[in-house]
Design a protein around this motif. Sequence first.
Motif, PDB file in Angstrom:
ATOM      1  N   GLU A   1      30.827   5.049  -1.943  1.00 51.79           N
ATOM      2  CA  GLU A   1      30.838   4.793  -3.387  1.00 51.79           C
ATOM      3  C   GLU A   1      29.833   3.728  -3.803  1.00 51.79           C
ATOM      4  O   GLU A   1      29.248   3.812  -4.886  1.00 51.79           O
ATOM      5  N   ASN A   2      29.621   2.719  -2.969  1.00 51.53           N
ATOM      6  CA  ASN A   2      28.667   1.665  -3.324  1.00 51.53           C
ATOM      7  C   ASN A   2      27.235   2.190  -3.276  1.00 51.53           C
ATOM      8  O   ASN A   2      26.417   1.847  -4.128  1.00 51.53           O
ATOM      9  N   ALA A   3      26.946   3.038  -2.286  1.00 51.59           N
ATOM     10  CA  ALA A   3      25.626   3.666  -2.223  1.00 51.59           C
ATOM     11  C   ALA A   3      25.446   4.603  -3.416  1.00 51.59           C
ATOM     12  O   ALA A   3      24.358   4.718  -3.978  1.00 51.59           O
ATOM     13  N   GLU A   4      26.532   5.268  -3.821  1.00 52.37           N
ATOM     14  CA  GLU A   4      26.472   6.156  -4.988  1.00 52.37           C
ATOM     15  C   GLU A   4      26.172   5.365  -6.251  1.00 52.37           C
ATOM     16  O   GLU A   4      25.360   5.787  -7.083  1.00 52.37           O
ATOM     17  N   CYS A   5      26.793   4.219  -6.389  1.00 52.29           N
ATOM     18  CA  CYS A   5      26.522   3.364  -7.543  1.00 52.29           C
ATOM     19  C   CYS A   5      25.036   3.018  -7.600  1.00 52.29           C
ATOM     20  O   CYS A   5      24.402   3.139  -8.649  1.00 52.29           O
ATOM     21  N   LEU A   6      24.478   2.617  -6.468  1.00 51.89           N
ATOM     22  CA  LEU A   6      23.063   2.260  -6.438  1.00 51.89           C
ATOM     23  C   LEU A   6      22.175   3.479  -6.703  1.00 51.89           C
ATOM     24  O   LEU A   6      21.164   3.377  -7.396  1.00 51.89           O
ATOM     25  N   ALA A   7      22.572   4.631  -6.197  1.00 51.35           N
ATOM     26  CA  ALA A   7      21.812   5.861  -6.457  1.00 51.35           C
ATOM     27  C   ALA A   7      21.761   6.142  -7.954  1.00 51.35           C
ATOM     28  O   ALA A   7      20.707   6.520  -8.488  1.00 51.35           O
ATOM     29  N   TYR A   8      22.882   5.953  -8.648  1.00 47.89           N
ATOM     30  CA  TYR A   8      22.894   6.150 -10.101  1.00 47.89           C
ATOM     31  C   TYR A   8      22.020   5.124 -10.814  1.00 47.89           C
ATOM     32  O   TYR A   8      21.324   5.455 -11.782  1.00 47.89           O
ATOM     33  N   GLU A   9      22.056   3.894 -10.350  1.00 54.65           N
ATOM     34  CA  GLU A   9      21.225   2.860 -10.971  1.00 54.65           C
ATOM     35  C   GLU A   9      19.749   3.211 -10.828  1.00 54.65           C
ATOM     36  O   GLU A   9      18.983   3.075 -11.774  1.00 54.65           O
ATOM     37  N   PHE A  10      19.347   3.669  -9.643  1.00 54.12           N
ATOM     38  CA  PHE A  10      17.956   4.071  -9.427  1.00 54.12           C
ATOM     39  C   PHE A  10      17.604   5.283 -10.283  1.00 54.12           C
ATOM     40  O   PHE A  10      16.544   5.315 -10.907  1.00 54.12           O
ATOM     41  N   ALA A  11      18.457   6.293 -10.285  1.00 55.29           N
ATOM     42  CA  ALA A  11      18.189   7.502 -11.070  1.00 55.29           C
ATOM     43  C   ALA A  11      18.017   7.142 -12.548  1.00 55.29           C
ATOM     44  O   ALA A  11      17.138   7.684 -13.225  1.00 55.29           O
ATOM     45  N   ASP A  12      18.830   6.221 -13.014  1.00 56.92           N
ATOM     46  CA  ASP A  12      18.738   5.788 -14.402  1.00 56.92           C
ATOM     47  C   ASP A  12      17.389   5.114 -14.676  1.00 56.92           C
ATOM     48  O   ASP A  12      16.807   5.298 -15.744  1.00 56.92           O
ATOM     49  N   GLN A  13      16.892   4.355 -13.714  1.00 52.59           N
ATOM     50  CA  GLN A  13      15.589   3.702 -13.871  1.00 52.59           C
ATOM     51  C   GLN A  13      14.443   4.715 -13.891  1.00 52.59           C
ATOM     52  O   GLN A  13      13.453   4.516 -14.570  1.00 52.59           O
ATOM     53  N   PHE A  14      14.580   5.789 -13.118  1.00 52.27           N
ATOM     54  CA  PHE A  14      13.518   6.786 -13.001  1.00 52.27           C
ATOM     55  C   PHE A  14      13.552   7.848 -14.091  1.00 52.27           C
ATOM     56  O   PHE A  14      12.562   8.543 -14.300  1.00 52.27           O
ATOM     57  N   LYS A  15      14.681   8.020 -14.773  1.00 55.03           N
ATOM     58  CA  LYS A  15      14.896   9.202 -15.625  1.00 55.03           C
ATOM     59  C   LYS A  15      13.794   9.489 -16.639  1.00 55.03           C
ATOM     60  O   LYS A  15      13.568  10.640 -16.978  1.00 55.03           O
ATOM     61  N   ASN A  16      13.094   8.479 -17.108  1.00 52.19           N
ATOM     62  CA  ASN A  16      12.044   8.718 -18.102  1.00 52.19           C
ATOM     63  C   ASN A  16      10.656   8.858 -17.491  1.00 52.19           C
ATOM     64  O   ASN A  16       9.680   9.039 -18.210  1.00 52.19           O
ATOM     65  N   GLN A  17      10.571   8.775 -16.155  1.00 56.28           N
ATOM     66  CA  GLN A  17       9.280   8.966 -15.491  1.00 56.28           C
ATOM     67  C   GLN A  17       9.049  10.461 -15.278  1.00 56.28           C
ATOM     68  O   GLN A  17       9.959  11.175 -14.860  1.00 56.28           O
ATOM     69  N   PRO A  18       7.848  10.931 -15.546  1.00 53.43           N
ATOM     70  CA  PRO A  18       7.562  12.358 -15.322  1.00 53.43           C
ATOM     71  C   PRO A  18       7.465  12.674 -13.834  1.00 53.43           C
ATOM     72  O   PRO A  18       7.186  11.806 -13.016  1.00 53.43           O
ATOM     73  N   CYS A  19       7.687  13.930 -13.505  1.00 53.06           N
ATOM     74  CA  CYS A  19       7.487  14.402 -12.135  1.00 53.06           C
ATOM     75  C   CYS A  19       5.991  14.582 -11.909  1.00 53.06           C
ATOM     76  O   CYS A  19       5.328  15.251 -12.693  1.00 53.06           O
ATOM     77  N   THR A  20       5.472  13.966 -10.869  1.00 51.87           N
ATOM     78  CA  THR A  20       4.060  14.117 -10.520  1.00 51.87           C
ATOM     79  C   THR A  20       3.947  14.241  -9.008  1.00 51.87           C
ATOM     80  O   THR A  20       4.950  14.144  -8.299  1.00 51.87           O
ATOM     81  N   ASN A  21       2.751  14.396  -8.515  1.00 56.94           N
ATOM     82  CA  ASN A  21       2.531  14.453  -7.066  1.00 56.94           C
ATOM     83  C   ASN A  21       2.671  13.082  -6.416  1.00 56.94           C
ATOM     84  O   ASN A  21       2.579  12.960  -5.203  1.00 56.94           O
ATOM     85  N   SER A  22       2.831  12.052  -7.207  1.00 58.69           N
ATOM     86  CA  SER A  22       2.969  10.713  -6.632  1.00 58.69           C
ATOM     87  C   SER A  22       4.369  10.150  -6.868  1.00 58.69           C
ATOM     88  O   SER A  22       4.565   8.945  -6.812  1.00 58.69           O
ATOM     89  N   THR A  23       5.337  11.020  -7.151  1.00 56.96           N
ATOM     90  CA  THR A  23       6.714  10.562  -7.324  1.00 56.96           C
ATOM     91  C   THR A  23       7.632  11.337  -6.400  1.00 56.96           C
ATOM     92  O   THR A  23       7.354  12.476  -6.035  1.00 56.96           O
ATOM     93  N   GLY A  24       8.737  10.725  -6.038  1.00 59.34           N
ATOM     94  CA  GLY A  24       9.751  11.406  -5.242  1.00 59.34           C
ATOM     95  C   GLY A  24       9.307  11.740  -3.839  1.00 59.34           C
ATOM     96  O   GLY A  24       8.570  10.998  -3.198  1.00 59.34           O
ATOM     97  N   ALA A  25       9.769  12.893  -3.335  1.00 59.75           N
ATOM     98  CA  ALA A  25       9.537  13.292  -1.947  1.00 59.75           C
ATOM     99  C   ALA A  25       8.063  13.518  -1.642  1.00 59.75           C
ATOM    100  O   ALA A  25       7.655  13.485  -0.488  1.00 59.75           O
ATOM    101  N   ASN A  26       7.226  13.747  -2.662  1.00 61.73           N
ATOM    102  CA  ASN A  26       5.797  13.977  -2.444  1.00 61.73           C
ATOM    103  C   ASN A  26       4.998  12.691  -2.349  1.00 61.73           C
ATOM    104  O   ASN A  26       3.802  12.713  -2.093  1.00 61.73           O
ATOM    105  N   THR A  27       5.654  11.568  -2.570  1.00 61.21           N
ATOM    106  CA  THR A  27       4.968  10.285  -2.582  1.00 61.21           C
ATOM    107  C   THR A  27       4.391   9.969  -1.215  1.00 61.21           C
ATOM    108  O   THR A  27       5.036  10.155  -0.194  1.00 61.21           O
TER     109      THR A  27
END
Length: 174
Positions: free
Chosen positions: A33-59
Amino acid sequence: MKLHSGNDEEETLLQGINKYRTSLNLTALTKNENAECLAYEFADQFKNQPCTNSTGANTVSGSEPQLPNYPNLLAECHLNISNTKGGNIMPACVPGLTPSLVLSNFTQSQYSESLNDTKYTGVGIGSEGNWIVVVLSTSTPDGSYVTDNSASLLSKISFTYYLLFSLMGALVMF
């Protein structure tokens, strides 16, 4: 700490990751649950960033987006850097969060190395917009994501002093 109820994308990803790990004769990851909380906090920070070749798993490793407010994200979940540094935070951006694409973003990318690692025993998953974040935890103190009770206690003490100060100020006025 913010608690979120798992949504379909997150549950589907967890099932897919655990099937993937089982196929490699690895133990399934358990929810943290604590890791889940942090995952949500990160997702919330990223939500307005567009998907590009330099974000996420492609980074390209080492060029991941940096979050200057990381200590604040940890505080939101009552975590301390000392019990999170052994974990792993893996963001992925997938338009529409299509389940098969989300799973392949983790199992067929640079993230698969972490998913194949036996040191990881727990997982937290959070999503916002097109972003889904997987946080892997360990059973060791440096990656357990256990709640930092001292941070929680400190905030309670600070709040108590604030109330006392406010009360004293109100009494002086009368």
